[in-house]
Motif scaffolding. Sequence first.
Motif, PDB file in Angstrom:
ATOM      1  N   ARG A  39      45.172  42.462  32.636  1.00  0.00           N
ATOM      2  CA  ARG A  39      44.875  41.245  33.397  1.00  0.00           C
ATOM      3  C   ARG A  39      43.390  41.243  33.753  1.00  0.00           C
ATOM      4  O   ARG A  39      42.818  42.281  34.029  1.00  0.00           O
ATOM      5  CB  ARG A  39      45.703  41.192  34.676  1.00  0.00           C
ATOM      6  CG  ARG A  39      47.169  41.036  34.417  1.00  0.00           C
ATOM      7  CD  ARG A  39      47.910  40.898  35.740  1.00  0.00           C
ATOM      8  NE  ARG A  39      49.322  40.820  35.532  1.00  0.00           N
ATOM      9  CZ  ARG A  39      49.995  39.686  35.391  1.00  0.00           C
ATOM     10  NH1 ARG A  39      49.363  38.541  35.455  1.00  0.00           N
ATOM     11  NH2 ARG A  39      51.294  39.705  35.184  1.00  0.00           N
ATOM     12  N   PHE A  52      43.441  35.055  31.561  1.00  0.00           N
ATOM     13  CA  PHE A  52      44.093  34.876  30.260  1.00  0.00           C
ATOM     14  C   PHE A  52      44.956  33.622  30.264  1.00  0.00           C
ATOM     15  O   PHE A  52      44.934  32.840  29.321  1.00  0.00           O
ATOM     16  CB  PHE A  52      44.945  36.109  29.917  1.00  0.00           C
ATOM     17  CG  PHE A  52      45.770  35.928  28.678  1.00  0.00           C
ATOM     18  CD1 PHE A  52      45.187  35.998  27.428  1.00  0.00           C
ATOM     19  CD2 PHE A  52      47.126  35.684  28.752  1.00  0.00           C
ATOM     20  CE1 PHE A  52      45.936  35.819  26.273  1.00  0.00           C
ATOM     21  CE2 PHE A  52      47.891  35.512  27.613  1.00  0.00           C
ATOM     22  CZ  PHE A  52      47.291  35.582  26.369  1.00  0.00           C
ATOM     23  N   LYS A  56      44.471  30.571  27.481  1.00  0.00           N
ATOM     24  CA  LYS A  56      45.365  30.428  26.330  1.00  0.00           C
ATOM     25  C   LYS A  56      45.846  28.989  26.195  1.00  0.00           C
ATOM     26  O   LYS A  56      45.965  28.252  27.155  1.00  0.00           O
ATOM     27  CB  LYS A  56      46.558  31.372  26.429  1.00  0.00           C
ATOM     28  CG  LYS A  56      47.560  31.003  27.481  1.00  0.00           C
ATOM     29  CD  LYS A  56      48.732  31.953  27.465  1.00  0.00           C
ATOM     30  CE  LYS A  56      49.729  31.541  28.531  1.00  0.00           C
ATOM     31  NZ  LYS A  56      50.887  32.384  28.562  1.00  0.00           N
TER      32      LYS A  56
END
Length: 71
Positions: A39, A52, A56
């Motif tokens: 993370r 993240f 994404k």
Amino acid sequence: MQRRFCLILSIVIVLALAGTASAQSEFDPGIGVGVQIPRFELADADGEVWTFDTLKGEQGLVLQFFRSADW
């Protein structure tokens, strides 16, 4: 889009520098296929924090790692 590219480039640079910080006598292939990335939270030049999950897309995220760079 340009902000996302700059952030991804920053992530790659940070990870590349972290990998060169320790001396290694044997070849280390790095992160294996299917291994989850740690993370992370990184702030861009405007102070916006990215993770993240915020980077994404619907089809995932491609992170490209370079073992070294000749700049």
